[in-house]
Design a protein around this motif. Structure first.
Motif, mmCIF file in Angstrom:
data_model
loop_
_atom_site.group_PDB
_atom_site.id
_atom_site.type_symbol
_atom_site.label_atom_id
_atom_site.label_comp_id
_atom_site.label_asym_id
_atom_site.label_seq_id
_atom_site.Cartn_x
_atom_site.Cartn_y
_atom_site.Cartn_z
ATOM 1 N N ARG A 1 0.838 -1.204 0.000
ATOM 2 C CA ARG A 1 0.000 0.000 0.000
ATOM 3 C C ARG A 1 0.870 1.250 0.000
ATOM 4 N NH1 ARG A 1 -4.259 -1.780 4.728
ATOM 5 N NH2 ARG A 1 -5.773 -2.901 3.435
ATOM 6 N N ALA B 1 2.412 1.923 -3.416
ATOM 7 C CA ALA B 1 1.429 2.530 -4.326
ATOM 8 C C ALA B 1 1.257 4.015 -4.023
ATOM 9 C CB ALA B 1 0.098 1.793 -4.216
ATOM 10 N N ALA B 2 1.252 4.362 -2.734
ATOM 11 C CA ALA B 2 1.126 5.776 -2.360
ATOM 12 C C ALA B 2 2.349 6.573 -2.789
ATOM 13 C CB ALA B 2 0.925 5.893 -0.852
ATOM 14 N N ALA C 1 4.281 5.899 -5.347
ATOM 15 C CA ALA C 1 4.195 6.054 -6.807
ATOM 16 C C ALA C 1 3.293 7.232 -7.173
ATOM 17 C CB ALA C 1 3.674 4.771 -7.438
ATOM 18 N N ARG C 2 2.175 7.378 -6.460
ATOM 19 C CA ARG C 2 1.281 8.508 -6.732
ATOM 20 C C ARG C 2 1.920 9.826 -6.308
ATOM 21 N NH1 ARG C 2 -2.429 4.715 -4.603
ATOM 22 N NH2 ARG C 2 -2.363 5.742 -2.556
ATOM 23 N N GLU C 3 2.561 9.826 -5.140
ATOM 24 C CA GLU C 3 3.141 11.074 -4.633
ATOM 25 C C GLU C 3 4.219 11.615 -5.560
ATOM 26 O OE1 GLU C 3 5.702 12.690 -0.755
ATOM 27 O OE2 GLU C 3 4.851 10.670 -0.748
ATOM 28 N N TYR C 4 5.061 10.734 -6.080
ATOM 29 C CA TYR C 4 6.187 11.185 -6.900
ATOM 30 C C TYR C 4 5.906 11.074 -8.403
ATOM 31 C CZ TYR C 4 8.845 11.299 -2.574
ATOM 32 O OH TYR C 4 9.296 11.607 -1.302
ATOM 33 N N ASP C 5 4.699 10.644 -8.744
ATOM 34 C CA ASP C 5 4.293 10.546 -10.147
ATOM 35 C C ASP C 5 5.271 9.695 -10.955
ATOM 36 O OD1 ASP C 5 2.794 10.973 -12.438
ATOM 37 O OD2 ASP C 5 3.802 12.850 -12.935
ATOM 38 N N ARG D 1 12.505 12.601 -9.549
ATOM 39 C CA ARG D 1 11.357 12.000 -8.855
ATOM 40 C C ARG D 1 11.604 10.516 -8.592
ATOM 41 N NH1 ARG D 1 8.531 14.502 -12.971
ATOM 42 N NH2 ARG D 1 7.779 12.462 -13.730
#
Length: 458
Positions: free
Chosen positions: A352, A355-356, A358-362, A392
């Motif tokens: 989890r 995945a977070a 990956a979203r935070e750093y695009d 990133r």
């Protein structure tokens, strides 16, 4: 004008063992962690015997030259990368299997022996060398020892250190020390063998290894199960491990990895698949029963689909997705391969969290891994020609390691530290642990000549 170091090495070892051709040197600068910095070596030496390695170390000490030992350069953390002005010591010519003993169930080998070649040689005598890194067709036993390599079979059989009985090691001084023993048991003195295993060429050069073997495994069968979520896949894996079964392989693929595989090669994976579990039993006539039990467990934990192999060819086909990971990710960009390992109870928070991140750093982070022992390989994929994407990616890579440490895990389960992860080592070890490491390094290599700048930031 000739280089006096090269002249001296050729005098001691012969022309064939010493290379200073710039193109050859350039081709040996990196291991597979091509993102890590690599310097320009001064010379490449290819010894054939322990006495040659001793001579190399004595010349290196006389000229004050750092030594970087290399095997097949399949490592993923930059441990075998050159540093400016170094002497590269390749063990490629030290590739003899010296003995295979059926009675003692041991093999004695030089460090340049390729893992797969040893595995096939002992199998011909109905024996088995379990450590099986994914690079086993290329990687050498010396390199496996240097990083304490693992592989798909770790969940049942353990890692390289579990099979190293003894070592012959040339120290920075040129002295030779033998550690461990051939016998199955022995506790005399400190365990120098396990100290050398995983030291990534910073304490000495392994020139011979005595390895424990096991009886050859029975025939294996495989099961593959797909799930709608990460949580269901991890829960099924935990239930398999808690069931009393001893799978020879238990692997996990998350949704981004499965998507990359499906884009690379159509394997019929539905778009809504959140994770995949691959399991194998190598218990011969009992394997079908084991696979059926694994299938039942997966179904009970919400599997969308479960496939059970009935023979070796079907097993191979079911494992195809796992084997395609590296090939599927390669077209997507440069990869930074993490190697965090946590307790199985922390796998869901780890995934989890990834995945977070990956979203935070695009960034794209794919996470295959050895779910049976909690060793995951979050892989950050990015465009090297985009400086912002690179920045990133590096930040995300570090965030994943920090997450693993917060969850009580480690920054490396089998790839080693090299240069890629050296700055995070102090966080894991703590100041007292790091100081003990430095004292050990000083004891073995007081001039800091062996692979300097790797593992420990000295």
């Amino acid at each position: 004008m000739s280089d006096p170091l090269v002249t001296r090495l050729r005098s001691d070892l012969g022309d064939g063992a010493v290379v200073d051709d710039p193109d050859v040197l350039d081709s040996h600068r990196n291991d597979h962690a091509t993102f890590c910095t690599a310097g320009v070596p001064r010379v490449l030496v290819r010894p054939a015997e322990t006495s040659d390695v001793q001579a190399v170390m004595r010349v290196a000490a006389e000229f004050g030259v750092p030594v970087v030992t290399q095997g097949a350069r399949t490592g993923l953390s930059g441990a075998a990368n050159a540093i400016d002005g170094c002497l590269l010591l390749s063990t490629a010519r030290m590739d003899r299997i010296l003995e295979i003993s059926v009675e003692d169930q041991v093999a004695v080998v030089q460090p340049g022996v390729v893992n797969a070649e040893l595995s096939r040689a002992v199998l011909a005598k109905d024996l088995f060398y379990p450590p099986d890194p994914s690079s086993w067709e290329m990687s050498t036993i010396g390199g496996n020892i240097a990083t304490n390599a693992g592989g798909l079979c770790c969940v049942k059989y353990g890692v390289t250190s579990d099979f190293v009985r003894g070592l012959e090691v040339v120290l920075a001084s040129g002295e030779v020390v033998r550690t461990g023993r051939r016998a199955a048991k022995g506790v005399a003195g400190y365990d120098l063998t396990r100290l050398i295993v995983g030291s990534e060429g910073t304490l000495g050069v392994v020139t011979e290894a005595t390895l424990a073997l096991r009886p050859a495994p029975e025939a294996a069968l495989t099961a593959a199960a797909t799930f709608r979520s990460i949580e269901d896949g991890i829960a099924a894996a935990a239930a398999v491990m808690a069931s009393g079964l001893r799978p020879a392989l238990l692997e996990f693929l998350d949704q981004p990895t499965l998507r990359a595989i499906q884009d690379y090669r159509d394997m019929g994976l539905p778009a809504d698949v959140g994770s995949m579990l691959l399991a194998q039993s190598d218990r011969g006539v009992r394997a079908a029963e084991d696979v059926a039990r694994i299938a039942q467990i997966c179904t009970a934990h919400g599997a969308i689909d479960v496939a059970e192999a009935s023979d070796a060819e079907e097993s191979r086909m079911l494992l195809e997705a796992r084997r395609l990971v590296n090939s599927a990710l390669e077209p997507l960009g440069v990869t930074l391969i993490d190697d965090v390992s946590v307790a199985r109870s922390q796998l869901v928070p780890l995934l989890r969290g990834i995945a977070a991140i990956a979203r935070e750093y695009d960034v794209l982070i794919c996470c295959p891994g050895h779910v049976g022992d909690g060793n995951m390989h979050p892989t950050v994929v990015f465009d090297r020609d985009d400086p912002a994407a690179e920045a990133r990616a590096l930040a995300a890579f570090g965030a994943v390691m920090e997450l693993g440490l917060r969850l009580g895990g480690t920054i490396t389960g089998e790839h080693g530290i090299g240069t890629l992860k050296a700055r995070w080592l102090e966080t894991e070890l703590g100041p007292v642990g790091l100081e003990l490491h430095r004292r050990i390094k000083q004891s073995f290599d007081p001039a800091n000549r062996l692979n300097p700048g790797k593992v420990l930031l000295l």
